[in-house]
Structures are given as structure tokens and as C-alpha cells.
Design a protein around this motif. Sequence first.
Motif, PDB file in Angstrom:
ATOM      1  N   TRP A  24       0.840  -1.201   0.000  1.00  0.00           N
ATOM      2  CA  TRP A  24       0.000   0.000   0.000  1.00  0.00           C
ATOM      3  C   TRP A  24       0.870   1.244   0.000  1.00  0.00           C
ATOM      4  CZ3 TRP A  24      -4.535   1.937  -1.040  1.00  0.00           C
ATOM      5  CH2 TRP A  24      -4.842   3.205  -0.585  1.00  0.00           C
ATOM      6  N   GLN A  25       1.909   1.251   0.843  1.00  0.00           N
ATOM      7  CA  GLN A  25       2.777   2.413   0.936  1.00  0.00           C
ATOM      8  C   GLN A  25       3.501   2.671  -0.385  1.00  0.00           C
ATOM      9  OE1 GLN A  25       5.020   1.297   4.373  1.00  0.00           O
ATOM     10  NE2 GLN A  25       3.519   2.134   5.800  1.00  0.00           N
ATOM     11  N   LYS A  27       2.219   2.004  -3.334  1.00  0.00           N
ATOM     12  CA  LYS A  27       1.205   2.525  -4.246  1.00  0.00           C
ATOM     13  C   LYS A  27       0.861   3.979  -3.919  1.00  0.00           C
ATOM     14  CE  LYS A  27      -1.017  -1.922  -5.086  1.00  0.00           C
ATOM     15  NZ  LYS A  27      -2.246  -2.703  -4.890  1.00  0.00           N
ATOM     16  N   ASP A  28       0.773   4.290  -2.631  1.00  0.00           N
ATOM     17  CA  ASP A  28       0.416   5.639  -2.177  1.00  0.00           C
ATOM     18  C   ASP A  28       1.687   6.484  -2.175  1.00  0.00           C
ATOM     19  OD1 ASP A  28      -0.738   7.884  -1.006  1.00  0.00           O
ATOM     20  OD2 ASP A  28      -0.720   7.027   1.017  1.00  0.00           O
ATOM     21  N   GLN A  34      -4.378   8.001   0.591  1.00  0.00           N
ATOM     22  CA  GLN A  34      -5.334   7.788  -0.489  1.00  0.00           C
ATOM     23  C   GLN A  34      -4.574   7.369  -1.745  1.00  0.00           C
ATOM     24  OE1 GLN A  34      -8.852   8.433  -0.338  1.00  0.00           O
ATOM     25  NE2 GLN A  34      -8.488   8.601   1.839  1.00  0.00           N
ATOM     26  N   LEU A  35      -5.188   6.498  -2.523  1.00  0.00           N
ATOM     27  CA  LEU A  35      -4.617   6.118  -3.805  1.00  0.00           C
ATOM     28  C   LEU A  35      -5.379   6.897  -4.870  1.00  0.00           C
ATOM     29  CD1 LEU A  35      -2.636   4.219  -5.260  1.00  0.00           C
ATOM     30  CD2 LEU A  35      -4.485   2.562  -5.412  1.00  0.00           C
ATOM     31  N   SER A  36      -4.735   7.909  -5.429  1.00  0.00           N
ATOM     32  CA  SER A  36      -5.379   8.727  -6.453  1.00  0.00           C
ATOM     33  C   SER A  36      -5.420   7.951  -7.765  1.00  0.00           C
ATOM     34  CB  SER A  36      -4.605  10.034  -6.657  1.00  0.00           C
ATOM     35  OG  SER A  36      -3.343   9.758  -7.259  1.00  0.00           O
ATOM     36  N   GLU A  39      -1.917   7.889  -9.197  1.00  0.00           N
ATOM     37  CA  GLU A  39      -1.053   6.899  -8.552  1.00  0.00           C
ATOM     38  C   GLU A  39      -1.412   5.500  -9.035  1.00  0.00           C
ATOM     39  OE1 GLU A  39      -0.012   8.826  -4.205  1.00  0.00           O
ATOM     40  OE2 GLU A  39      -2.071   8.142  -4.574  1.00  0.00           O
ATOM     41  N   SER A 106     -10.620   8.782  -5.429  1.00  0.00           N
ATOM     42  CA  SER A 106      -9.437   8.151  -4.850  1.00  0.00           C
ATOM     43  C   SER A 106      -9.898   6.979  -3.986  1.00  0.00           C
ATOM     44  CB  SER A 106      -8.612   9.145  -4.033  1.00  0.00           C
ATOM     45  OG  SER A 106      -9.366   9.636  -2.952  1.00  0.00           O
ATOM     46  N   SER A 108      -9.269   4.875  -0.474  1.00  0.00           N
ATOM     47  CA  SER A 108      -8.659   4.815   0.852  1.00  0.00           C
ATOM     48  C   SER A 108      -8.103   3.411   1.070  1.00  0.00           C
ATOM     49  CB  SER A 108      -9.692   5.127   1.933  1.00  0.00           C
ATOM     50  OG  SER A 108     -10.653   4.081   1.982  1.00  0.00           O
ATOM     51  N   LYS A 109      -7.302   3.245   2.094  1.00  0.00           N
ATOM     52  CA  LYS A 109      -6.764   1.915   2.423  1.00  0.00           C
ATOM     53  C   LYS A 109      -7.912   0.958   2.704  1.00  0.00           C
ATOM     54  CE  LYS A 109      -3.281  -0.851   4.017  1.00  0.00           C
ATOM     55  NZ  LYS A 109      -3.820  -2.176   3.825  1.00  0.00           N
TER      56      LYS A 109
END
Length: 121
Positions: A24-25, A27-28, A34-36, A39, A106, A108-109
Motif C-alpha cells: 500500500w505504501q 502505491k500511495d 489515499q490512492l489517487s 497513482e 481516490s 482509501s486503504k
Amino acid sequence: MKPSYIIMAAVFAVSSPALANENWQEKDTNGDGQLSRAEHDAGVAAAWTAKDADGNGQLSTAEAGMKAGTHWTAADTDGDGQLSQSEFTAMKAAWFSKADTDGDGSISKAEHDAAKAMKKR
């Protein structure tokens, strides 16, 4: 089972949540939690390059890490048994849209984890 396999299995079981958070980190990229879409799209482009091992511009099920089935067939819009870059990108874009349950553009996790869990079912 040999003791070394038991130890390896135990280490993997304990570290799996940590690996998911590291993913996740990665990707973000701006670290805002948040993953836009940008991204996500950058990650999809990088994944395409990594997965197209033979460089032929098409992904086989083996290269894509998928099994032939309904999900594969839906993504393979031209029915040639492989995914082109545009088919792969469209499949990932559809996943992003579905995962963005609050529609804010976006992920969220929590949305990411929920979408991944649904995919495994």
C-alpha cells in the motif's frame, strides 16, 4: 513437514499484514493515505511493463497471474486469449472505479482492502 518449512510458514503468516501495508505504501506515492487515479494508473503502467515478460505487447494468463475464467474472459474483449495493454488497463480502471465506493476519485486503504477481499471471493 520439515522444521525449516514450519518456520518459513510461521514467518510468512506473521509478516503477511506487514507486506500488505508495504505494498500500500508503495502505491500511495505521496503518502496521503489515499490512492489517487494518477497513482493507480502509474502502478498499472509499471505492472504492465513488469508482467509482459516476453515483450510481445500481450499478456498470457501466466504472465498476468490470472486463471482463465469469467474475469479473464470479460477483460479479453477481443477474445484472442490474451490481454493487450489497453484491455489490461481497462480491467484495472474498472477495478479502481468499483473500489472507489464513495466516489471521491481516490481509494482509501479501507476501500482498497475491501476491494481486494471481494476479488478473492
